[in-house]
Design a protein around this motif. Structure first.
Motif, PDB file in Angstrom:
ATOM      1  N   ALA A  61       0.894  -0.960   0.144  1.00  0.00           N
ATOM      2  CA  ALA A  61      -0.171   0.062   0.108  1.00  0.00           C
ATOM      3  C   ALA A  61       0.944   1.572  -0.440  1.00  0.00           C
ATOM      4  CB  ALA A  61      -0.656   0.590   0.926  1.00  0.00           C
ATOM      5  N   ARG A  62       0.016   2.313  -0.785  1.00  0.00           N
ATOM      6  CA  ARG A  62       1.295   3.336  -1.033  1.00  0.00           C
ATOM      7  C   ARG A  62       0.196   4.864  -0.043  1.00  0.00           C
ATOM      8  NH1 ARG A  62       0.547   3.674  -6.511  1.00  0.00           N
ATOM      9  NH2 ARG A  62      -1.199   2.820  -6.082  1.00  0.00           N
ATOM     10  N   PHE A  63       1.185   5.682   0.548  1.00  0.00           N
ATOM     11  CA  PHE A  63       0.652   6.132   1.905  1.00  0.00           C
ATOM     12  C   PHE A  63       1.277   7.505   1.460  1.00  0.00           C
ATOM     13  CE2 PHE A  63      -0.742   2.916   3.994  1.00  0.00           C
ATOM     14  CZ  PHE A  63      -1.124   3.274   4.431  1.00  0.00           C
TER      15      PHE A  63
ATOM     16  N   ASP B 151      -5.444   2.462  -1.374  1.00  0.00           N
ATOM     17  CA  ASP B 151      -5.099   1.338  -1.768  1.00  0.00           C
ATOM     18  C   ASP B 151      -5.021   0.332  -1.072  1.00  0.00           C
ATOM     19  OD1 ASP B 151      -3.098   2.349  -3.423  1.00  0.00           O
ATOM     20  OD2 ASP B 151      -1.785   1.850  -2.695  1.00  0.00           O
ATOM     21  N   PHE B 152      -6.315   0.468  -0.085  1.00  0.00           N
ATOM     22  CA  PHE B 152      -7.006  -1.101   0.246  1.00  0.00           C
ATOM     23  C   PHE B 152      -8.026  -1.375  -0.367  1.00  0.00           C
ATOM     24  CE2 PHE B 152      -4.482   0.455   4.495  1.00  0.00           C
ATOM     25  CZ  PHE B 152      -3.475  -0.653   4.168  1.00  0.00           C
ATOM     26  N   GLY B 153      -7.992  -0.533  -0.852  1.00  0.00           N
ATOM     27  CA  GLY B 153      -9.707  -1.041  -2.250  1.00  0.00           C
ATOM     28  C   GLY B 153     -10.774  -1.317  -0.807  1.00  0.00           C
ATOM     29  N   SER B 154     -11.254  -0.529  -0.397  1.00  0.00           N
ATOM     30  CA  SER B 154     -12.736   0.125   0.480  1.00  0.00           C
ATOM     31  C   SER B 154     -12.871   1.244   1.016  1.00  0.00           C
ATOM     32  CB  SER B 154     -12.602  -1.063   2.338  1.00  0.00           C
ATOM     33  OG  SER B 154     -11.408  -0.156   2.616  1.00  0.00           O
ATOM     34  N   GLY B 155     -11.968   2.201   0.266  1.00  0.00           N
ATOM     35  CA  GLY B 155     -12.375   4.173   0.698  1.00  0.00           C
ATOM     36  C   GLY B 155     -10.516   4.076   0.625  1.00  0.00           C
ATOM     37  N   GLN B 156     -10.677   5.436   1.471  1.00  0.00           N
ATOM     38  CA  GLN B 156      -9.639   5.805   2.246  1.00  0.00           C
ATOM     39  C   GLN B 156      -9.043   5.035   3.945  1.00  0.00           C
ATOM     40  OE1 GLN B 156     -11.372  10.266   1.724  1.00  0.00           O
ATOM     41  NE2 GLN B 156      -9.198  10.333   1.801  1.00  0.00           N
TER      42      GLN B 156
ATOM     43  N   SER C  81     -12.563   5.595   5.629  1.00  0.00           N
ATOM     44  CA  SER C  81     -13.653   6.164   5.636  1.00  0.00           C
ATOM     45  C   SER C  81     -14.447   6.136   4.078  1.00  0.00           C
ATOM     46  CB  SER C  81     -13.053   7.694   6.099  1.00  0.00           C
ATOM     47  OG  SER C  81     -13.939   8.457   4.900  1.00  0.00           O
ATOM     48  N   SER C  82     -15.378   5.782   4.149  1.00  0.00           N
ATOM     49  CA  SER C  82     -15.569   5.152   2.710  1.00  0.00           C
ATOM     50  C   SER C  82     -17.276   6.408   2.042  1.00  0.00           C
ATOM     51  CB  SER C  82     -17.248   3.698   3.349  1.00  0.00           C
ATOM     52  OG  SER C  82     -18.366   4.728   4.263  1.00  0.00           O
ATOM     53  N   ASP C  83     -17.136   7.607   3.152  1.00  0.00           N
ATOM     54  CA  ASP C  83     -17.483   8.676   2.403  1.00  0.00           C
ATOM     55  C   ASP C  83     -16.846  10.065   1.945  1.00  0.00           C
ATOM     56  OD1 ASP C  83     -16.792   9.852   4.531  1.00  0.00           O
ATOM     57  OD2 ASP C  83     -19.117  10.447   5.822  1.00  0.00           O
ATOM     58  N   GLY C  84     -14.916   9.581   1.656  1.00  0.00           N
ATOM     59  CA  GLY C  84     -13.913  10.594   0.469  1.00  0.00           C
ATOM     60  C   GLY C  84     -13.991  11.282   2.053  1.00  0.00           C
ATOM     61  N   GLY C  85     -13.945  10.511   3.335  1.00  0.00           N
ATOM     62  CA  GLY C  85     -12.782  11.372   4.738  1.00  0.00           C
ATOM     63  C   GLY C  85     -13.985  12.697   5.264  1.00  0.00           C
ATOM     64  N   LYS C  86     -15.130  12.549   5.340  1.00  0.00           N
ATOM     65  CA  LYS C  86     -15.907  13.118   6.066  1.00  0.00           C
ATOM     66  C   LYS C  86     -15.885  12.370   6.992  1.00  0.00           C
ATOM     67  CE  LYS C  86     -18.852  14.641   1.796  1.00  0.00           C
ATOM     68  NZ  LYS C  86     -19.885  14.478   1.625  1.00  0.00           N
ATOM     69  N   THR C  87     -16.569  11.103   8.059  1.00  0.00           N
ATOM     70  CA  THR C  87     -15.939  10.621   9.176  1.00  0.00           C
ATOM     71  C   THR C  87     -15.409   9.172   8.459  1.00  0.00           C
ATOM     72  OG1 THR C  87     -18.670   9.140   8.115  1.00  0.00           O
ATOM     73  CG2 THR C  87     -19.084  10.960   8.666  1.00  0.00           C
TER      74      THR C  87
END
Length: 170
Positions: free
Chosen positions: A102-104, A120-125, A145-151
């Motif tokens: 994974a690249r960070f 890179d983990f395939g499940s959002g951020q 996060s699954s909502d683009g970093g909002k939560t």
């Protein structure tokens, strides 16, 4: 191999090396993982950090002790380096057991926090952060996060205690 070791950060890193440099050393870890169903798993291990590549990067070795039915320890590594053009920290996390990388990207946030993010983990951020960095302790968090970093949902929290450090005054 002593050729990989460096005695400290390369001068080209300047003050960018300060926060990550504070992590250099050997840490005892209490790993806590939080499943979506609320189940909590506790494990122990080590977190070993050192300057490498003539001080232009730090390498982290994650070791998780065997537990439950698992007979072997888990071992992972990260390499962190400062991109000279963007001045952002880059990181590659390598999991040889599962064949994944994974690249960070990220960097220091204030004086006592370091944050890295990836998709890179395939499940959002995903966000990994070293928090409340002190000479003898810090807290590592793994969030998703699954909502683009909002939560963000806390997936794991690791309590790091510097090996050989005197207990903190209370």
């Amino acid at each position: 191999m002593t050729e990989l070791d460096a005695t400290g950060p390369h001068p080209s890193l300047g003050d960018q090396a300060e926060v990550v440099g504070r992590l250099v050393g050997t840490w005892d870890v209490e790993y806590t993982h939080f499943a979506k169903d609320g189940e909590t798993t506790h494990r122990t291990g080590e977190f070993i950090v050192g300057w490498v590549m003539d001080g232009r990067a730090i390498q982290i070795l994650w070791i998780v002790d065997p537990s439950g039915t698992r007979k072997d320890r888990e071992v992972y590594t990260n390499l962190h380096w400062l991109d000279p053009k963007s001045r952002a920290w880059r990181s590659a996390f390598v999991d040889p057991e599962h064949g994944s990388v994974a690249r960070f990207t990220g960097g220091p946030v204030g004086h006592d926090r370091f944050v890295l993010e990836t998709e890179d983990f395939g499940s959002g951020q995903s966000r990994w952060s070293a928090n409340d960095i002190r000479p003898d302790s810090f807290v590592w968090r793994d969030e998703a996060s699954s909502d683009g970093g909002k939560t963000w949902r806390l997936q794991a929290e690791y309590q790091m205690k510097r090996r050989g450090a005197a207990p903190a005054a209370q």
